[in-house]
Design a protein around this motif. Structure first.
Motif, PDB file in Angstrom:
ATOM      1  N   ALA A  48     -52.619   4.678 -85.337  1.00 38.72           N
ATOM      2  CA  ALA A  48     -51.246   4.602 -84.271  1.00 38.72           C
ATOM      3  C   ALA A  48     -50.927   2.942 -84.179  1.00 38.72           C
ATOM      4  O   ALA A  48     -50.001   2.382 -84.814  1.00 38.72           O
ATOM      5  CB  ALA A  48     -50.389   4.964 -83.330  1.00 38.72           C
ATOM      6  N   ILE A  49     -51.919   2.142 -84.102  1.00 31.94           N
ATOM      7  CA  ILE A  49     -51.650   1.084 -84.371  1.00 31.94           C
ATOM      8  C   ILE A  49     -52.846   0.167 -85.561  1.00 31.94           C
ATOM      9  O   ILE A  49     -53.748   0.739 -85.355  1.00 31.94           O
ATOM     10  CB  ILE A  49     -52.378   0.512 -82.969  1.00 31.94           C
ATOM     11  N   ASP A  50     -52.203  -0.568 -86.444  1.00 30.72           N
ATOM     12  CA  ASP A  50     -52.905  -1.682 -86.950  1.00 30.72           C
ATOM     13  C   ASP A  50     -53.656  -3.086 -86.533  1.00 30.72           C
ATOM     14  O   ASP A  50     -54.554  -3.436 -86.689  1.00 30.72           O
ATOM     15  CB  ASP A  50     -52.242  -2.334 -88.216  1.00 30.72           C
ATOM     16  N   ALA A  51     -53.271  -3.564 -85.278  1.00 27.29           N
ATOM     17  CA  ALA A  51     -53.379  -5.098 -84.266  1.00 27.29           C
ATOM     18  C   ALA A  51     -53.050  -4.597 -83.430  1.00 27.29           C
ATOM     19  O   ALA A  51     -52.574  -3.720 -82.564  1.00 27.29           O
ATOM     20  CB  ALA A  51     -52.827  -6.087 -84.930  1.00 27.29           C
ATOM     21  N   VAL A  52     -53.228  -5.563 -82.627  1.00 27.78           N
ATOM     22  CA  VAL A  52     -53.684  -5.276 -80.793  1.00 27.78           C
ATOM     23  C   VAL A  52     -53.571  -6.710 -80.145  1.00 27.78           C
ATOM     24  O   VAL A  52     -54.509  -7.720 -80.865  1.00 27.78           O
ATOM     25  CB  VAL A  52     -55.762  -5.191 -80.535  1.00 27.78           C
ATOM     26  N   GLN A  53     -52.481  -6.665 -79.296  1.00 27.63           N
ATOM     27  CA  GLN A  53     -51.904  -8.075 -79.134  1.00 27.63           C
ATOM     28  C   GLN A  53     -52.332  -7.749 -77.455  1.00 27.63           C
ATOM     29  O   GLN A  53     -51.818  -7.185 -76.256  1.00 27.63           O
ATOM     30  CB  GLN A  53     -50.603  -7.696 -78.494  1.00 27.63           C
ATOM     31  N   LEU A  54     -53.064  -9.458 -77.232  1.00 30.46           N
ATOM     32  CA  LEU A  54     -54.017  -9.265 -75.674  1.00 30.46           C
ATOM     33  C   LEU A  54     -52.829  -9.988 -74.823  1.00 30.46           C
ATOM     34  O   LEU A  54     -52.468 -11.349 -74.645  1.00 30.46           O
ATOM     35  CB  LEU A  54     -55.568  -9.844 -75.775  1.00 30.46           C
ATOM     36  N   HIS A  55     -52.428  -9.188 -73.992  1.00 38.08           N
ATOM     37  CA  HIS A  55     -50.937 -10.226 -72.976  1.00 38.08           C
ATOM     38  C   HIS A  55     -51.599 -10.296 -71.457  1.00 38.08           C
ATOM     39  O   HIS A  55     -50.339 -10.556 -71.205  1.00 38.08           O
ATOM     40  CB  HIS A  55     -49.705  -9.899 -73.333  1.00 38.08           C
ATOM     41  N   GLY A  56     -52.775  -9.919 -71.292  1.00 39.16           N
ATOM     42  CA  GLY A  56     -52.973 -10.492 -69.642  1.00 39.16           C
ATOM     43  C   GLY A  56     -53.888 -11.270 -69.165  1.00 39.16           C
ATOM     44  O   GLY A  56     -54.388 -12.382 -69.804  1.00 39.16           O
ATOM     45  N   HIS A  57     -54.566 -11.568 -68.770  1.00 41.05           N
ATOM     46  CA  HIS A  57     -56.281 -11.969 -68.370  1.00 41.05           C
ATOM     47  C   HIS A  57     -57.330 -12.462 -69.032  1.00 41.05           C
ATOM     48  O   HIS A  57     -58.314 -12.449 -68.715  1.00 41.05           O
ATOM     49  CB  HIS A  57     -56.064 -11.666 -66.615  1.00 41.05           C
ATOM     50  N   ARG A  89     -56.659  -6.314 -86.793  1.00 42.07           N
ATOM     51  CA  ARG A  89     -57.144  -7.337 -85.613  1.00 42.07           C
ATOM     52  C   ARG A  89     -56.974  -7.609 -84.506  1.00 42.07           C
ATOM     53  O   ARG A  89     -55.772  -6.737 -83.898  1.00 42.07           O
ATOM     54  CB  ARG A  89     -56.142  -8.403 -86.712  1.00 42.07           C
ATOM     55  N   ILE A  90     -57.265  -8.317 -83.673  1.00 39.29           N
ATOM     56  CA  ILE A  90     -56.922  -8.790 -82.423  1.00 39.29           C
ATOM     57  C   ILE A  90     -56.216 -10.315 -82.109  1.00 39.29           C
ATOM     58  O   ILE A  90     -56.667 -11.469 -83.112  1.00 39.29           O
ATOM     59  CB  ILE A  90     -58.543  -9.490 -81.532  1.00 39.29           C
ATOM     60  N   ILE A  91     -55.347 -10.049 -81.919  1.00 38.87           N
ATOM     61  CA  ILE A  91     -54.685 -11.210 -81.329  1.00 38.87           C
ATOM     62  C   ILE A  91     -54.342 -11.114 -80.024  1.00 38.87           C
ATOM     63  O   ILE A  91     -54.351 -10.402 -79.215  1.00 38.87           O
ATOM     64  CB  ILE A  91     -52.593 -10.937 -81.109  1.00 38.87           C
ATOM     65  N   GLN A  92     -54.427 -12.563 -79.199  1.00 38.07           N
ATOM     66  CA  GLN A  92     -54.586 -13.124 -78.133  1.00 38.07           C
ATOM     67  C   GLN A  92     -53.549 -14.036 -77.319  1.00 38.07           C
ATOM     68  O   GLN A  92     -53.332 -14.916 -78.114  1.00 38.07           O
ATOM     69  CB  GLN A  92     -55.957 -13.528 -77.373  1.00 38.07           C
ATOM     70  N   ALA A  93     -52.479 -14.024 -76.453  1.00 34.51           N
ATOM     71  CA  ALA A  93     -51.514 -14.345 -75.944  1.00 34.51           C
ATOM     72  C   ALA A  93     -52.591 -15.799 -75.259  1.00 34.51           C
ATOM     73  O   ALA A  93     -52.996 -15.076 -74.802  1.00 34.51           O
ATOM     74  CB  ALA A  93     -51.009 -13.596 -75.432  1.00 34.51           C
ATOM     75  N   PRO A 110     -61.727 -16.173 -79.112  1.00 33.60           N
ATOM     76  CA  PRO A 110     -62.387 -15.657 -80.368  1.00 33.60           C
ATOM     77  C   PRO A 110     -61.420 -14.660 -80.897  1.00 33.60           C
ATOM     78  O   PRO A 110     -62.113 -13.824 -82.186  1.00 33.60           O
ATOM     79  CB  PRO A 110     -64.218 -14.826 -79.931  1.00 33.60           C
ATOM     80  N   ALA A 111     -60.487 -14.337 -80.856  1.00 35.93           N
ATOM     81  CA  ALA A 111     -59.631 -13.340 -81.245  1.00 35.93           C
ATOM     82  C   ALA A 111     -59.338 -13.519 -82.852  1.00 35.93           C
ATOM     83  O   ALA A 111     -59.599 -14.928 -83.683  1.00 35.93           O
ATOM     84  CB  ALA A 111     -58.004 -13.825 -80.737  1.00 35.93           C
ATOM     85  N   ASP A 112     -58.632 -12.946 -83.909  1.00 35.24           N
ATOM     86  CA  ASP A 112     -58.541 -13.052 -84.905  1.00 35.24           C
ATOM     87  C   ASP A 112     -56.866 -14.294 -85.195  1.00 35.24           C
ATOM     88  O   ASP A 112     -57.591 -14.488 -85.881  1.00 35.24           O
ATOM     89  CB  ASP A 112     -58.296 -11.680 -85.650  1.00 35.24           C
ATOM     90  N   LEU A 113     -56.266 -13.886 -84.128  1.00 34.79           N
ATOM     91  CA  LEU A 113     -54.958 -14.701 -84.417  1.00 34.79           C
ATOM     92  C   LEU A 113     -54.746 -14.818 -82.719  1.00 34.79           C
ATOM     93  O   LEU A 113     -55.077 -14.087 -81.831  1.00 34.79           O
ATOM     94  CB  LEU A 113     -53.959 -14.181 -84.991  1.00 34.79           C
ATOM     95  N   VAL A 114     -53.777 -15.912 -82.163  1.00 33.07           N
ATOM     96  CA  VAL A 114     -53.885 -16.891 -81.337  1.00 33.07           C
ATOM     97  C   VAL A 114     -52.122 -16.412 -81.292  1.00 33.07           C
ATOM     98  O   VAL A 114     -51.312 -16.671 -82.010  1.00 33.07           O
ATOM     99  CB  VAL A 114     -53.885 -17.471 -80.488  1.00 33.07           C
ATOM    100  N   LEU A 115     -51.334 -16.192 -80.036  1.00 36.30           N
ATOM    101  CA  LEU A 115     -50.579 -16.351 -79.807  1.00 36.30           C
ATOM    102  C   LEU A 115     -50.180 -17.253 -79.255  1.00 36.30           C
ATOM    103  O   LEU A 115     -50.572 -17.199 -77.223  1.00 36.30           O
ATOM    104  CB  LEU A 115     -49.682 -14.824 -79.434  1.00 36.30           C
TER     105      LEU A 115
END
Length: 218
Positions: free
Chosen positions: A70-79, A102-106, A127-132
């Motif tokens: 259902a998803i190709d990437a994960v965006q983490l937007h908490g703590h 891919r893991i994206i950390q906000a 250590p995330a693949d990409l940052v937001l």
């Protein structure tokens, strides 16, 4: 929350990414994991990268959506901290499908210059693949883009996504100043619905994608 017609609008606008806030009731955009699976599958084969946006979620819930294709990437937007990111990466890497996600950390970038420098330094080390980089958790407001300008001592050396207060009208300026890897819009592509609650605006979605692509050619 996402409606079926919002999926149609996303397909028409054809952005590179499309995100769903999953299981976070504080957000009017939140959908259940089951609904996220429906939405993600509706976008399958479109070429749009489907992103699940999570706030301090149980890693097994994230894994479920990845394995459901259902998803190709994960965006983490908490703590979520570095240990959480590493553990999630290890969990997802146990399957071929997970390894592709891919893991994206906000990270929130505060207004005060000294605090902003610390925020951006933390993003640099993720250590995330990409940052937001965002002004906050869904505030819909921009932070000082000059912090990310070429040559600014606070600009991260790694690629980053830019979020916070972006609209079809200001996104070209944001791109010109910060040269991000990608941009993330939410409230900027919404309008008040019949009941007053914000809903995705098909025309704003089209305008936003057009503005980003035009800015990328300059």
């Amino acid at each position: 929350m996402w409606r079926d017609e919002d999926v149609d609008a996303a397909l028409a606008a054809a952005p590179d990414y499309c995100g769903f806030v999953v299981d976070f009731p504080k957000s009017h955009r939140s959908v259940t994991p089951e609904r996220a699976i429906e939405l993600g599958r509706a976008l399958a084969g479109s070429g749009i990268v489907r992103v699940g946006v999570f706030v301090d979620a149980d890693p097994e819930t994230i894994e479920l959506l990845v394995l459901a294709e259902a998803i190709d990437a994960v965006q983490l937007h908490g703590h979520e901290d570095a240990a959480y990111v590493r553990d999630l990466r290890e969990l997802l890497d146990t399957t071929p499908l997970g390894r592709k996600a891919r893991i994206i950390q906000a990270f929130r970038v505060t207004c005060a210059a000294d605090h902003a420098a610390a925020d951006l330094a933390a993003a640099e080390k993720s250590p995330a693949d990409l940052v937001l980089l965002d002004n906050g958790q869904g505030t819909g407001e921009a932070f000082d883009w000059s912090l990310l300008a070429d040559g600014a001592p606070t600009r991260p050396a790694r690629p980053f996504m830019l979020a916070g207060g972006l609209t079809p009208q200001n996104v070209a300026e944001a791109i010109a100043v910060t040269h991000p890897y990608a941009v993330d819009m939410s409230s900027g592509i919404e309008s008040a619905g019949a009941a007053g609650a914000p809903q995705k605006d098909p025309q704003k979605m089209i305008d936003a994608v057009a503005a980003v692509r035009a800015a990328g050619k300059e």
